[in-house]
Design a protein around this motif. Structure first.
Motif, PDB file in Angstrom:
ATOM      1  N   GLY A 182     -17.611 -14.795 -64.781  1.00  8.07           N
ATOM      2  CA  GLY A 182     -16.403 -14.131 -64.303  1.00  8.07           C
ATOM      3  C   GLY A 182     -15.306 -14.068 -65.326  1.00  8.07           C
ATOM      4  O   GLY A 182     -15.486 -13.535 -66.410  1.00  8.07           O
ATOM      5  N   LYS A 183     -14.153 -14.651 -64.992  1.00  2.74           N
ATOM      6  CA  LYS A 183     -12.962 -14.526 -65.836  1.00  2.74           C
ATOM      7  C   LYS A 183     -13.103 -15.367 -67.097  1.00  2.74           C
ATOM      8  O   LYS A 183     -13.065 -16.596 -67.054  1.00  2.74           O
ATOM      9  CB  LYS A 183     -11.740 -14.965 -65.035  1.00  2.74           C
ATOM     10  CG  LYS A 183     -10.430 -14.511 -65.625  1.00  2.74           C
ATOM     11  CD  LYS A 183     -10.258 -13.012 -65.464  1.00  2.74           C
ATOM     12  CE  LYS A 183      -8.876 -12.561 -65.893  1.00  2.74           C
ATOM     13  NZ  LYS A 183      -8.720 -11.109 -65.810  1.00  2.74           N
ATOM     14  N   ASN A 184     -13.256 -14.709 -68.216  1.00  5.44           N
ATOM     15  CA  ASN A 184     -13.496 -15.418 -69.477  1.00  5.44           C
ATOM     16  C   ASN A 184     -12.349 -16.348 -69.864  1.00  5.44           C
ATOM     17  O   ASN A 184     -12.577 -17.457 -70.355  1.00  5.44           O
ATOM     18  CB  ASN A 184     -13.732 -14.412 -70.606  1.00  5.44           C
ATOM     19  CG  ASN A 184     -15.054 -13.687 -70.463  1.00  5.44           C
ATOM     20  OD1 ASN A 184     -15.934 -14.136 -69.741  1.00  5.44           O
ATOM     21  ND2 ASN A 184     -15.182 -12.564 -71.139  1.00  5.44           N
TER      22      ASN A 184
ATOM     23  N   GLY B  60     -16.382 -10.081 -73.421  1.00  2.00           N
ATOM     24  CA  GLY B  60     -17.175  -9.075 -72.729  1.00  2.00           C
ATOM     25  C   GLY B  60     -17.791  -9.618 -71.450  1.00  2.00           C
ATOM     26  O   GLY B  60     -17.339 -10.604 -70.880  1.00  2.00           O
ATOM     27  N   GLN B  61     -18.849  -8.966 -71.008  1.00  5.63           N
ATOM     28  CA  GLN B  61     -19.502  -9.351 -69.751  1.00  5.63           C
ATOM     29  C   GLN B  61     -20.510 -10.460 -70.027  1.00  5.63           C
ATOM     30  O   GLN B  61     -21.671 -10.220 -70.331  1.00  5.63           O
ATOM     31  CB  GLN B  61     -20.196  -8.143 -69.114  1.00  5.63           C
ATOM     32  CG  GLN B  61     -20.585  -8.388 -67.658  1.00  5.63           C
ATOM     33  CD  GLN B  61     -21.071  -7.134 -66.987  1.00  5.63           C
ATOM     34  OE1 GLN B  61     -22.025  -6.513 -67.428  1.00  5.63           O
ATOM     35  NE2 GLN B  61     -20.432  -6.742 -65.890  1.00  5.63           N
ATOM     36  N   CYS B  62     -20.048 -11.677 -69.930  1.00  2.00           N
ATOM     37  CA  CYS B  62     -20.920 -12.815 -70.216  1.00  2.00           C
ATOM     38  C   CYS B  62     -20.536 -13.995 -69.342  1.00  2.00           C
ATOM     39  O   CYS B  62     -19.552 -13.951 -68.604  1.00  2.00           O
ATOM     40  CB  CYS B  62     -20.858 -13.197 -71.698  1.00  2.00           C
ATOM     41  SG  CYS B  62     -19.206 -13.677 -72.257  1.00  2.00           S
ATOM     42  N   GLY B  63     -21.337 -15.046 -69.408  1.00  2.00           N
ATOM     43  CA  GLY B  63     -21.083 -16.214 -68.580  1.00  2.00           C
ATOM     44  C   GLY B  63     -21.538 -17.485 -69.257  1.00  2.00           C
ATOM     45  O   GLY B  63     -22.061 -17.469 -70.377  1.00  2.00           O
TER      46      GLY B  63
ATOM     47  N   VAL C  11     -15.051 -15.261 -61.801  1.00  2.00           N
ATOM     48  CA  VAL C  11     -15.591 -16.610 -61.852  1.00  2.00           C
ATOM     49  C   VAL C  11     -16.275 -17.013 -60.557  1.00  2.00           C
ATOM     50  O   VAL C  11     -15.680 -17.607 -59.667  1.00  2.00           O
ATOM     51  CB  VAL C  11     -14.524 -17.658 -62.219  1.00  2.00           C
ATOM     52  CG1 VAL C  11     -15.192 -19.002 -62.443  1.00  2.00           C
ATOM     53  CG2 VAL C  11     -13.812 -17.272 -63.500  1.00  2.00           C
ATOM     54  N   GLU C  12     -17.530 -16.652 -60.449  1.00  2.00           N
ATOM     55  CA  GLU C  12     -18.342 -17.067 -59.322  1.00  2.00           C
ATOM     56  C   GLU C  12     -19.031 -18.361 -59.677  1.00  2.00           C
ATOM     57  O   GLU C  12     -19.399 -18.601 -60.805  1.00  2.00           O
ATOM     58  CB  GLU C  12     -19.373 -15.991 -58.986  1.00  2.00           C
ATOM     59  CG  GLU C  12     -18.724 -14.662 -58.612  1.00  2.00           C
ATOM     60  CD  GLU C  12     -19.742 -13.584 -58.434  1.00  2.00           C
ATOM     61  OE1 GLU C  12     -20.939 -13.871 -58.626  1.00  2.00           O
ATOM     62  OE2 GLU C  12     -19.363 -12.465 -58.103  1.00  2.00           O
ATOM     63  N   MET C  13     -19.225 -19.222 -58.680  1.00  2.00           N
ATOM     64  CA  MET C  13     -19.832 -20.518 -58.942  1.00  2.00           C
ATOM     65  C   MET C  13     -20.892 -20.836 -57.894  1.00  2.00           C
ATOM     66  O   MET C  13     -20.911 -20.261 -56.826  1.00  2.00           O
ATOM     67  CB  MET C  13     -18.771 -21.628 -58.878  1.00  2.00           C
ATOM     68  CG  MET C  13     -17.632 -21.481 -59.848  1.00  2.00           C
ATOM     69  SD  MET C  13     -16.560 -22.902 -59.686  1.00  2.00           S
ATOM     70  CE  MET C  13     -16.058 -22.764 -57.990  1.00  2.00           C
ATOM     71  N   ASP C  14     -21.756 -21.789 -58.264  1.00  2.00           N
ATOM     72  CA  ASP C  14     -22.683 -22.343 -57.282  1.00  2.00           C
ATOM     73  C   ASP C  14     -21.954 -23.306 -56.376  1.00  2.00           C
ATOM     74  O   ASP C  14     -20.970 -23.906 -56.767  1.00  2.00           O
ATOM     75  CB  ASP C  14     -23.799 -23.120 -57.980  1.00  2.00           C
ATOM     76  CG  ASP C  14     -24.764 -22.214 -58.697  1.00  2.00           C
ATOM     77  OD1 ASP C  14     -25.376 -22.689 -59.638  1.00  2.00           O
ATOM     78  OD2 ASP C  14     -24.884 -21.040 -58.331  1.00  2.00           O
ATOM     79  N   ASP C  15     -22.467 -23.483 -55.185  1.00  2.00           N
ATOM     80  CA  ASP C  15     -21.998 -24.572 -54.319  1.00  2.00           C
ATOM     81  C   ASP C  15     -22.776 -25.817 -54.655  1.00  2.00           C
ATOM     82  O   ASP C  15     -23.984 -25.822 -54.666  1.00  2.00           O
ATOM     83  CB  ASP C  15     -22.215 -24.217 -52.846  1.00  2.00           C
ATOM     84  CG  ASP C  15     -21.335 -23.071 -52.413  1.00  2.00           C
ATOM     85  OD1 ASP C  15     -20.227 -22.956 -52.958  1.00  2.00           O
ATOM     86  OD2 ASP C  15     -21.755 -22.300 -51.546  1.00  2.00           O
ATOM     87  N   GLU C  16     -22.075 -26.873 -54.970  1.00  2.00           N
ATOM     88  CA  GLU C  16     -22.751 -28.102 -55.343  1.00  2.00           C
ATOM     89  C   GLU C  16     -23.140 -28.871 -54.079  1.00  2.00           C
ATOM     90  O   GLU C  16     -22.462 -28.828 -53.080  1.00  2.00           O
ATOM     91  CB  GLU C  16     -21.861 -28.952 -56.228  1.00  2.00           C
ATOM     92  CG  GLU C  16     -21.690 -28.343 -57.605  1.00  2.00           C
ATOM     93  CD  GLU C  16     -21.037 -29.314 -58.540  1.00  2.00           C
ATOM     94  OE1 GLU C  16     -21.508 -29.446 -59.676  1.00  2.00           O
ATOM     95  OE2 GLU C  16     -20.051 -29.957 -58.152  1.00  2.00           O
TER      96      GLU C  16
END
Length: 243
Positions: free
Chosen positions: A69-71, A99-102, A238-243
């Motif tokens: 998401g937000k770099n 750019g478009q990366c994570g 900034v998408e994330m996994d749920d821990e």
């Protein structure tokens, strides 16, 4: 006496999820992952699709963590300078977040990740702006795969259709797209309707960092998918996994 507006209750579902507190939470989460995982990689995405990224997260959730998401927020978490970083050479990784990366935090080795990314791909439908990989021509005649109710939509997309005895029919052959030419949004929608995928979802590992050896680049800075502007907030911020 009229009720004060200050007493009005607002559902948390209607509040801004991307406020300062939320961004600070992401920064702290990135820092926790630096401590937890021995290896960090920056990946770029070709033909980004949210559903496929979610599948990746599910597939690797036991030993890895994705951020996408937000770099600028992720850069702060890593440390933008030597003075800010919490581990040596992390600022070099931070500077490659363009750019478009994570970010991928993982317990897997460098070779495992490089091999996995090389072999991982999925066929997807092209979007407007994508170059057609082949010429697609639809012959005149009935198109029985379509319900009669969709015929006005097909005409709106530019297809020469009509209803004949309740069946969607092309009254002349129609060229949907030509190889090498950029697709319009309407052409992309037609290709999806006729189940003609032309794109591939792929990951490219740009560079990495580990606690033992520090930073390492795998491709040059001007290689790979560097398109995209992360200056504005969007739904993928900034998408994330749920821990």
């Amino acid at each position: 006496m009229p009720r004060s507006r200050r007493d009005k209750k607002i559902s948390l579902t209607k509040t801004d999820r991307k406020g300062l507190a939320w961004k600070q939470l992401i920064i702290e989460d990135v820092k926790r992952c630096i401590e937890k995982y021995p290896n960090i990689f920056i990946f770029s995405v070709e033909n980004m699709r949210n559903n496929l990224l979610k599948d990746l997260r599910q597939e690797t959730k036991k030993d890895s963590r994705f951020f996408f998401g937000k770099n600028r927020i992720m850069q702060i978490g890593l440390g933008r300078t030597e003075a800010e970083e919490i581990e040596p050479q992390l600022h070099k990784l931070s500077n490659r977040l363009t750019g478009q990366c994570g970010l991928l935090f993982t317990e897997r080795s460098k070779q495992e990740i490089l091999d996995w990314a090389k072999d991982y791909w999925a066929v997807e439908y092209a979007r407007g702006g994508f170059k057609a990989t082949e010429t697609v021509i639809l012959p005149a005649g009935p198109m029985e795969e379509f319900a009669h109710s969709i015929e006005p939509h097909l005409r709106k997309l530019g297809m020469p259709t009509k209803l004949e005895k309740g069946i969607v029919t092309l009254f002349k052959s129609y060229t949907v797209c030509e190889e090498g030419k950029v697709l319009t949004p309407e052409q992309a929608r037609i290709l999806k309707l006729i189940a003609k995928p032309m794109a591939e979802f792929r990951l490219t590992i740009k560079c990495g960092w580990n606690k033992k050896d520090g930073f390492e680049s795998y491709i040059s800075e001007d290689s790979g998918n560097e398109e995209g502007d992360d200056d504005e907030d969007d739904e993928n911020d900034v998408e994330m996994d749920d821990e």
